[in-house]
Design an enzyme around this catalytic site. Structure first.
Site, short mmCIF file in Angstrom:
data_model
loop_
_atom_site.label_atom_id
_atom_site.label_comp_id
_atom_site.label_asym_id
_atom_site.label_seq_id
_atom_site.Cartn_x
_atom_site.Cartn_y
_atom_site.Cartn_z
CD GLU A 1 -2.93 -1.25 2.26
OE1 GLU A 1 -2.79 -0.45 3.21
OE2 GLU A 1 -3.84 -2.09 2.21
CD GLU B 1 -3.39 -6.09 3.83
OE1 GLU B 1 -2.15 -6.03 3.65
OE2 GLU B 1 -4.03 -5.26 4.49
#
Length: 799
Positions: free
Chosen positions: A414, A491
């Site tokens: 991220e 994820e």
């Protein structure tokens, strides 16, 4: 045959090599006999510094886990509210006179963080990254024979906050002392791959990079040994260059897989004349795999889904101090659930994790960074990025690239640069670094922006796999949005649950919090989350929602659930006193939550029938009853002998449900296939708490000052029925050849310390972790609580 872009690798594991039969290279643990001081003293690196009042301990060590939870600690709630600060370690040691002509090296597997090291007052260097392994050469500054040497290590974890999860503090991974000849094979110098693999033969290539001091006077021998230590292939060649290529053919190779993780060994020997100058032996595996844009993932030619979980590096009550048995227990629980892959979120793992994954059969996505130049916390790795990111990434790849378990690299999680053009340049730079050292595995980055037109890391064109975090709503259209690309769910979920807590009704899905701007206002007053799979963070999904999508499409190669275990820190969705996560399939103490059995019913072929919730409620209360099952056509439920209906999964259902009025007694479920009973299970109403029960996961452990026995503590009524809401304060006493290492109960809000001789139970369960001493003998564990019959258990510590 060679398949195009077929990621094959496979061998050699850990960098701390083991001595051969000639004991040329000697690698010994350097964990014992340290002294520790929590605080700062700028003179503590001096040889004659008085450390007589310092605490004596053995490594690995995490000082933060020994502290008290406090919302005022600068680590903040994100890191669990445990203390950090600065700590010093010192050790006095001798080097025998016989080693005077040798080279003496020290390897640190990981120190969190900003470590600085001195030997006999000489400064060796600093390593800011708390997760990477590093080495120093002690030789120029050592004294030999009866003269003492002093090593001092300063660890500075005071720059808080510096993480989004609990990091621990200290020399929390293993330390090794390596004694070698002056001429020796460099660290991480060999890269072993299998360019050709088929059922008849495997061609193993060993590429070794050598310093110029190793010249034509020397030869390099490589041997492959099977699991019975039989040599199945070898080659010896003269050294004519600084890069040596050796090829060995293994006939009828046994392939490494998640179901049968067969391991070979590779033995390398540096030879001068007829004398071995240096050698080491490493564990190896042979396999090949492939990602296909249409068909997904295959291992050794067989299609399979990557059924993974993300793991942070703490071990619950033990903190981050590495313990092989603690890691093994986690992996055993996950293997039993059907998990076959681990993502090391969001940092390089301990070498022991990779060793165990090699041995136990887990694929590993080996991840590097949680941020690049743009920060996520005030003092995180962005402060060291410019100076250290190249070296840190190179060292990670060099250290881990020979593990058969490692099948992909992730260069970030991220990352904020995905939202601007620097994501293109940095993404390309990092992938190039990886590929220069290992071109056999795919590289990905865990992307939180699923729009290919806006994500600059994806736009770099450097990634081999498109790794998406969340956004499961776009997965079915992946091939449309990313034509020709290969998918991995890096994820997923962020489902929330508190073990043993149930809120009704269960058939409505909730997002807690509803956005990322306001604190949760409609949660539970006791900071719990229902264990029915119906609550997730606003950015994620329930477990069933995403798994149904991944399961349906072949081109979705697999995914990694956030997370396998609860972890300290990041306690979404609540504010203080919540201090650990709600995301785990298994709680912090290692007790499975109910959704564990959904995965087990889907990811394994073993018969599963799991009934929830417990059966202690108010008379007349409406209760939702769920069952997870497999290998059956239907499940029938009975309340006190009376059928309350038959349920069958329809469509893509992953569980069945009954809604009933509670009455005390016995709730039973029977699964059937073609009318024949497959499994029967039941939950029973418990009476008043009567006695304590202790159950050890292992009643025989090694007397090595490291091995562990995990003891589950529960309370039973007079009929030996577990009491599901027991919360008594249990006091422990351990005598004999063991110590009480830690206590826990799986609660995300319990602020009692982990290092203690007492702990409350939570929703009927507690945990005591027993560690052996170095002497064989009995370990007696006693547990007492007011008003309850006590319990006693004996563990054998054996040599």
């Amino acid at each position: 045959m060679r398949l195009p872009y077929l990621y094959t690798l496979y061998l050699v594991l850990f960098a701390a090599g083991f001595a051969s039969a000639q004991n040329v290279r000697k690698t010994t643990s350097f964990n014992a006999g340290w002294k520790f001081f929590l605080g700062n003293d700028s003179t503590a690196n001096a040889i004659k510094y008085d450390d007589s009042r310092w605490r004596k301990l053995d490594l690995p060590h995490d000082w933060s886990i020994e502290g008290k939870f406090d919302s005022k600690n600068p680590t903040t709630q994100a890191e669990g509210g445990l203390p950090a600060g600065i700590g010093w370690y010192r050790k006095n040691f001798l080097i025998p006179a016989s080693s005077k002509a040798k080279t003496i090296l020290i390897d640190f597997d990981g120190v969190f963080h900003n470590s600085e090291v001195w030997i006999n007052g000489h400064y060796l260097g600093k390593r800011p990254n708390g997760y990477i392994s590093f080495r120093y050469d002690l030789t120029p500054y050592l004294q030999f024979g009866t003269q003492q040497n002093v090593i001092a290590v300063r660890v500075d974890n005071s720059d808080q906050p510096n993480s989004r999860w609990y990091t621990g503090s200290g020399i929390y991974r293993n330390v090794w002392l390596i004694t070698v000849n002056k001429i020796h094979l460099p660290q991480w110098s060999s890269f072993i791959t299998t360019p050709q693999v088929n059922p008849q033969k495997a061609e193993i290539n060993i590429r070794t990079v050598l310093p110029g001091s190793i010249n034509s006077k020397y030869k390099l021998k490589a041997s492959i040994l099977d699991d019975q230590a039989k040599v199945v292939g070898s080659v010896i060649i003269p050294i004519t260059d600084t890069v040596i290529q050796q090829n060995i053919r293994v006939s009828n190779p046994q392939l490494w897989s998640v179901k049968r993780p067969y391991l070979y060994k590779v033995k390398l020997q540096l030879i001068a004349g007829d004398k071995v100058i240096d050698d080491y032996t490493t564990t190896t595996g042979i396999r090949y795999f492939n990602f296909d844009a249409d068909k997904g993932f295959s291992l050794n030619g067989e299609p399979m889904k990557i059924l993974g979980v993300c793991l942070h590096h703490d071990q619950g009550a033990l903190g981050t101090a590495v313990n092989t048995r603690a890691i093994e227990r986690q992996l055993q629980l996950l293997k039993e659930m059907g998990c076959n892959a681990i993502r090391t979120s969001h940092n390089p793992p301990a070498p022991e994790l990779l060793d165990l994954c090699d041995k136990m059969g887990f694929l590993v996505m080996d991840e590097s960074f949680d941020m690049w130049k743009k920060k996520k916390s005030k003092h995180d790795y962005h402060e060291d990025w410019d100076e250290w990111h190249v070296k840190d990434l190179q060292d990670q790849v060099l250290r881990d690239r020979n593990h058969p378990s490692v099948f992909a690299w992730s260069i970030g999680n991220e990352i904020r640069e995905q939202f601007d053009s620097t994501g293109v340049s940095i993404g390309r730079e990092l992938v190039k670094i990886v590929k220069q050292l290992d071109n056999t595995r795919p590289v990905t980055s865990a992307l939180s922006d699923a729009d290919p037109k806006k994500n600059f890391i994806y736009q770099s064109g450097a990634l081999d796999l498109v790794g998406l975090n969340y956004h499961q709503e776009v997965y079915a259209d992946f091939q449309k949005n990313y034509p020709g690309q290969k998918f991995i769910g890096t994820e997923n979920m962020s489902a929330l649950a508190t073990r043993g807590h149930y809120d009704m009704p269960s058939d409505s899905i909730r997002r807690w919090p509803k956005d990322g701007k306001t604190p949760l206002k409609d949660g539970n007053a006791d900071f719990t989350v229902s264990s029915y799979d119906n609550v997730s963070a606003y950015w994620g999904s329930t477990h069933e929602e995403t798994w149904k999508i991944i399961k349906k499409h072949d081109f979705l190669s697999g995914f990694f659930v956030w997370t396998g275990f609860d972890y300290i820190g990041e306690p979404t969705p609540y504010l203080w006193p919540a201090r650990s996560s709600y995301f785990g399939i298994v709680d912090l103490a290692g007790f499975p939550k109910d959704v564990y059995y959904m995965y087990q019913s889907e990811w394994t072929t073993k018969p599963v029938l799991h009934l929830l919730p417990h059966w202690n409620w108010k008379p007349g209360q409406t209760i939702d009853v769920w069952a997870y099952y497999n290998n059956a056509d239907e499940v029938e439920a009975f309340l006190n002998g009376k059928s309350i209906g038959v349920r069958k999964k329809t469509g893509d259902d992953l569980h069945v449900m009954w809604r009933v009025k509670y009455e005390p007694g016995v709730l039973k479920a029977v699964s059937r296939r073609n009318g024949e009973v497959v499994m029967t299970t039941q939950v029973v109403t418990a009476g008043e708490p009567y006695k304590i029960q202790l159950k050890a996961d292992r009643d025989k452990i090694n007397a090595d000052s490291k091995d562990l026995s995990y003891i589950t503590v529960s309370v039973l009524d007079k009929n030996n029925v577990p009491v599901p809401d027991a919360n008594q304060l249990v006091k422990f006493k351990v005598t004999g050849q063991g110590i009480l290492k830690g206590v826990d109960n799986g609660s995300q809000t319990d602020l009692d310390p982990f290092v203690s001789d007492q702990h409350h139970l939570f929703n009927g369960l507690g945990l005591a972790i027993i560690q052996s001493k170095s002497v064989a003998g009995k370990i007696t564990v006693s547990a007492n609580a007011d008003g309850l019959q006590p319990a006693r258990l004996v563990i054998q510590a054996k040599r």
